[in-house]
Design a protein around this motif. Structure first.
Motif, short mmCIF file in Angstrom:
data_model
loop_
_atom_site.label_atom_id
_atom_site.label_comp_id
_atom_site.label_asym_id
_atom_site.label_seq_id
_atom_site.Cartn_x
_atom_site.Cartn_y
_atom_site.Cartn_z
N LYS A 27 0.19 -23.10 12.34
CA LYS A 27 -0.41 -22.32 11.28
C LYS A 27 -1.90 -22.11 11.09
O LYS A 27 -2.62 -23.29 11.78
CB LYS A 27 -0.04 -22.73 9.86
CG LYS A 27 1.67 -22.81 9.97
CD LYS A 27 2.01 -23.32 8.40
CE LYS A 27 3.54 -23.21 8.36
NZ LYS A 27 4.10 -23.45 7.01
N SER A 28 -2.65 -21.43 10.68
CA SER A 28 -4.03 -21.40 10.55
C SER A 28 -4.23 -22.04 9.08
O SER A 28 -3.56 -21.71 8.21
CB SER A 28 -4.85 -20.02 10.86
OG SER A 28 -4.23 -19.31 9.69
N VAL A 29 -5.52 -22.61 9.08
CA VAL A 29 -5.89 -23.19 7.59
C VAL A 29 -7.09 -22.78 7.25
O VAL A 29 -8.20 -22.92 8.06
CB VAL A 29 -5.55 -24.69 7.52
CG1 VAL A 29 -6.00 -25.23 6.40
CG2 VAL A 29 -4.40 -25.04 8.26
N THR A 30 -7.37 -22.22 6.15
CA THR A 30 -8.49 -22.01 5.78
C THR A 30 -9.17 -22.91 4.67
O THR A 30 -8.55 -23.19 3.61
CB THR A 30 -8.82 -20.42 4.92
OG1 THR A 30 -8.18 -19.59 5.79
CG2 THR A 30 -9.91 -20.23 4.37
N ILE A 31 -10.42 -23.49 5.01
CA ILE A 31 -10.72 -24.51 4.07
C ILE A 31 -12.23 -24.39 3.58
O ILE A 31 -13.24 -23.59 4.03
CB ILE A 31 -10.97 -26.00 4.84
CG1 ILE A 31 -12.00 -26.03 6.13
CG2 ILE A 31 -9.63 -26.48 5.32
CD1 ILE A 31 -12.29 -27.25 6.86
N PRO A 32 -12.72 -24.92 2.52
CA PRO A 32 -14.00 -24.76 2.03
C PRO A 32 -15.01 -25.70 2.86
O PRO A 32 -14.49 -26.83 3.59
CB PRO A 32 -13.96 -25.39 0.52
CG PRO A 32 -12.92 -26.21 0.51
CD PRO A 32 -11.91 -25.70 1.53
#
Length: 174
Positions: A27-32
């Motif tokens: 999966k791809s993950v979006t992080i701050p």
């Protein structure tokens, strides 16, 4: 894990453990993003970065998440020699990190400016900017000092600096 002023604060080890697990599932993950080390291309507390496992070998100019001295860091690859990789933050005028490819956890595949506008960090225009910025390394400290003092950056940077100080004080209390 604790709640601070409408924010959920999670221990870095716990947070990145979950991020790495999700990446391992494909999966791809979006992080701050936090901090100043990728200025002017990525601004902490404003931009988000989408991470994924790379579908290719790492290359110079890739922005990667890696483990270094027990911490997770996101910087740009500046050279690769076999399994050894040299990495440097865009907003860091002096220090480099030397790691192996095995220390790299993920590749940044997208930057979300202000959490909204998507930017491909590997578009030809972005790569040209990054290469020009690297050539300006001897002057980078001065350019960053000017950049930080631009009127539209002052409030953002001042808020970030105060937030980092508060977090350091809380970490020392724990």
């Amino acid at each position: 894990m604790r709640i601070v002023k409408d924010k959920l604060v999670i221990n870095n080890e716990e947070f990145f453990g979950k991020v790495i697990a999700l990446l391992g599932e494909g999966k791809s993950v979006t992080i701050p993003v936090k901090g100043f080390s990728m200025l002017p291309f990525i601004r902490g507390e404003r931009d988000l970065v989408e991470l994924a496992r790379p579908d290719r070998d790492y290359a110079v100019d890739d922005i990667v998440l890696f483990r270094y001295c027990g911490r997770y860091v996101m910087h740009r690859i500046i050279s690769i020699e076999g399994e050894k990789v040299t990495i440097m933050g865009d907003g860091v005028p002096e220090n480099v990190e030397r790691v192996t490819k095995g220390d790299i956890c993920a590749l940044a595949v997208k930057i979300l400016r202000g959490g909204k506008r998507a930017v491909n960090p590997y578009a030809p225009r972005q790569i040209r900017k990054a290469r020009l910025w690297r050539k300006l390394l001897p002057m980078r400290g001065y350019l960053l000092a000017v950049y930080r003092r631009l009127p539209w950056n002052w409030f953002w940077l001042h808020r970030q600096y105060r937030q980092m100080q508060k977090e350091q004080i809380k970490e020392n209390e724990i």
